[in-house]
Design a protein around this motif. Structure first.
Motif, mmCIF file in Angstrom:
data_model
loop_
_atom_site.group_PDB
_atom_site.id
_atom_site.type_symbol
_atom_site.label_atom_id
_atom_site.label_comp_id
_atom_site.label_asym_id
_atom_site.label_seq_id
_atom_site.Cartn_x
_atom_site.Cartn_y
_atom_site.Cartn_z
ATOM 1 N N MET A 1 0.896 -1.209 0.084
ATOM 2 C CA MET A 1 0.081 0.033 0.184
ATOM 3 C C MET A 1 0.928 1.004 -0.118
ATOM 4 O O MET A 1 1.996 1.483 0.762
ATOM 5 C CB MET A 1 -0.736 -0.013 1.230
ATOM 6 N N GLN A 2 0.460 2.223 -0.848
ATOM 7 C CA GLN A 2 1.371 3.263 -1.007
ATOM 8 C C GLN A 2 0.619 4.628 -0.804
ATOM 9 O O GLN A 2 1.307 5.496 -0.466
ATOM 10 C CB GLN A 2 2.042 3.488 -2.246
ATOM 11 N N ASP A 3 -0.832 4.500 -0.723
ATOM 12 C CA ASP A 3 -1.400 5.795 -0.311
ATOM 13 C C ASP A 3 -2.254 5.554 1.006
ATOM 14 O O ASP A 3 -3.204 4.782 0.828
ATOM 15 C CB ASP A 3 -2.354 5.819 -1.654
ATOM 16 N N PHE A 4 -1.785 6.168 1.950
ATOM 17 C CA PHE A 4 -2.491 6.024 3.136
ATOM 18 C C PHE A 4 -3.724 6.981 3.289
ATOM 19 O O PHE A 4 -4.406 7.069 4.422
ATOM 20 C CB PHE A 4 -1.619 6.031 4.392
ATOM 21 N N ASN A 5 -3.618 7.955 2.411
ATOM 22 C CA ASN A 5 -4.849 9.135 2.696
ATOM 23 C C ASN A 5 -6.055 8.797 2.759
ATOM 24 O O ASN A 5 -6.574 8.061 1.808
ATOM 25 C CB ASN A 5 -4.525 10.259 1.729
ATOM 26 N N GLY A 6 -6.761 9.137 3.890
ATOM 27 C CA GLY A 6 -8.076 8.581 4.234
ATOM 28 C C GLY A 6 -8.343 7.303 4.729
ATOM 29 O O GLY A 6 -9.354 6.940 5.028
ATOM 30 N N LYS A 7 -7.272 6.488 4.906
ATOM 31 C CA LYS A 7 -7.432 5.049 5.122
ATOM 32 C C LYS A 7 -7.433 5.066 6.603
ATOM 33 O O LYS A 7 -7.055 5.924 7.357
ATOM 34 C CB LYS A 7 -6.133 4.195 4.545
ATOM 35 N N VAL A 8 -7.848 3.910 7.238
ATOM 36 C CA VAL A 8 -7.911 3.541 8.581
ATOM 37 C C VAL A 8 -6.778 2.764 9.026
ATOM 38 O O VAL A 8 -6.780 1.437 8.470
ATOM 39 C CB VAL A 8 -9.211 3.030 9.220
ATOM 40 N N ALA A 9 -5.858 3.111 10.052
ATOM 41 C CA ALA A 9 -5.116 2.303 10.488
ATOM 42 C C ALA A 9 -5.051 1.912 11.985
ATOM 43 O O ALA A 9 -5.441 2.810 12.677
ATOM 44 C CB ALA A 9 -3.585 2.757 10.203
ATOM 45 N N VAL A 10 -4.908 0.733 12.380
ATOM 46 C CA VAL A 10 -4.937 0.372 13.884
ATOM 47 C C VAL A 10 -3.324 0.073 14.327
ATOM 48 O O VAL A 10 -2.827 -0.880 13.726
ATOM 49 C CB VAL A 10 -6.032 -0.679 14.146
ATOM 50 N N VAL A 11 -2.952 0.648 15.216
ATOM 51 C CA VAL A 11 -1.826 0.411 15.773
ATOM 52 C C VAL A 11 -2.022 0.136 17.187
ATOM 53 O O VAL A 11 -2.106 0.799 17.999
ATOM 54 C CB VAL A 11 -0.849 1.682 15.600
ATOM 55 N N THR A 12 -1.523 -1.473 17.569
ATOM 56 C CA THR A 12 -1.437 -1.958 18.713
ATOM 57 C C THR A 12 -0.079 -1.368 19.422
ATOM 58 O O THR A 12 0.952 -1.557 18.915
ATOM 59 C CB THR A 12 -1.826 -3.264 19.115
ATOM 60 N N GLY A 13 -0.139 -0.981 20.776
ATOM 61 C CA GLY A 13 1.112 -0.654 21.448
ATOM 62 C C GLY A 13 1.547 0.846 20.712
ATOM 63 O O GLY A 13 2.803 1.077 20.896
ATOM 64 N N GLY A 14 0.450 1.457 20.352
ATOM 65 C CA GLY A 14 0.977 3.045 19.575
ATOM 66 C C GLY A 14 1.028 4.085 20.459
ATOM 67 O O GLY A 14 1.163 5.059 20.153
ATOM 68 N N ALA A 15 1.177 3.846 21.847
ATOM 69 C CA ALA A 15 1.243 4.975 22.913
ATOM 70 C C ALA A 15 2.845 5.169 23.285
ATOM 71 O O ALA A 15 3.010 6.171 23.681
ATOM 72 C CB ALA A 15 0.345 4.747 24.077
ATOM 73 N N SER A 16 3.474 4.459 22.632
ATOM 74 C CA SER A 16 5.286 4.854 22.820
ATOM 75 C C SER A 16 6.096 4.090 22.106
ATOM 76 O O SER A 16 5.479 3.062 20.923
ATOM 77 C CB SER A 16 5.279 4.236 24.421
ATOM 78 N N GLY A 17 7.041 4.411 21.948
ATOM 79 C CA GLY A 17 8.256 3.600 21.286
ATOM 80 C C GLY A 17 8.057 3.629 19.611
ATOM 81 O O GLY A 17 7.443 4.547 19.063
ATOM 82 N N ILE A 18 8.054 2.413 19.292
ATOM 83 C CA ILE A 18 8.185 2.098 17.688
ATOM 84 C C ILE A 18 6.788 2.344 17.359
ATOM 85 O O ILE A 18 6.220 3.062 16.190
ATOM 86 C CB ILE A 18 8.447 1.060 17.142
ATOM 87 N N GLY A 19 5.875 1.922 18.302
ATOM 88 C CA GLY A 19 4.333 2.096 17.847
ATOM 89 C C GLY A 19 3.993 3.553 17.657
ATOM 90 O O GLY A 19 3.260 4.248 16.693
ATOM 91 N N LYS A 20 4.470 4.474 18.752
ATOM 92 C CA LYS A 20 4.105 5.821 18.645
ATOM 93 C C LYS A 20 4.735 6.522 17.238
ATOM 94 O O LYS A 20 4.046 7.301 16.520
ATOM 95 C CB LYS A 20 4.672 6.485 19.789
ATOM 96 N N ALA A 21 5.883 6.100 16.716
ATOM 97 C CA ALA A 21 6.723 6.633 15.628
ATOM 98 C C ALA A 21 5.892 6.414 14.424
ATOM 99 O O ALA A 21 5.543 7.021 13.457
ATOM 100 C CB ALA A 21 8.141 6.111 15.573
ATOM 101 N N LEU A 22 5.171 4.984 14.534
ATOM 102 C CA LEU A 22 4.263 4.410 13.406
ATOM 103 C C LEU A 22 3.089 5.466 13.331
ATOM 104 O O LEU A 22 2.525 5.825 12.230
ATOM 105 C CB LEU A 22 4.075 3.130 13.620
ATOM 106 N N VAL A 23 2.536 5.789 14.512
ATOM 107 C CA VAL A 23 1.194 6.533 14.535
ATOM 108 C C VAL A 23 1.504 7.672 13.811
ATOM 109 O O VAL A 23 0.749 8.228 13.071
ATOM 110 C CB VAL A 23 0.642 6.531 15.901
ATOM 111 N N ALA A 24 2.754 8.383 14.268
ATOM 112 C CA ALA A 24 3.089 9.763 13.857
ATOM 113 C C ALA A 24 3.353 9.564 12.161
ATOM 114 O O ALA A 24 3.014 10.505 11.470
ATOM 115 C CB ALA A 24 4.388 10.396 14.434
#
Length: 78
Positions: A1-24
């Motif tokens: 996937m190359q276009d994330f605009n408007g898509k919904v992503a779920v990130v578990t463990g997303g409040a810190s570390g690598i997960g937080k960076a992925l969320v950003a």
């Protein structure tokens, strides 16, 4: 996937570390992000930090408990 605009992503463990960076990174690419994390205080903090970057929400989730992951999925699909 190359276009994330408007898509919904779920990130578990997303409040810190690598997960937080992925969320950003996902927010910067235009994705709507739902963060699952076991700590409400960590979720509150990251939502405050990244909320201005895009549409982001958080759900307390313990991935070791199937019913908690099901509740996360139900929230995302709603």
């Amino acid at each position: 996937m190359q276009d994330f605009n408007g898509k919904v992503a779920v990130v578990t463990g997303g409040a810190s570390g690598i997960g937080k960076a992925l969320v950003a990174a996902l927010l910067d690419e235009g994705a709507k992000v739902v963060i699952g994390d076991v700590e409400q205080s960590a979720l509150d903090k990251v939502l405050g930090e990244l909320g201005s970057r895009g549409e982001v929400s958080g759900v307390v989730t313990d991935v070791s408990k199937p019913e908690s992951v099901d509740a996360l999925a139900d929230t995302v699909f709603d």
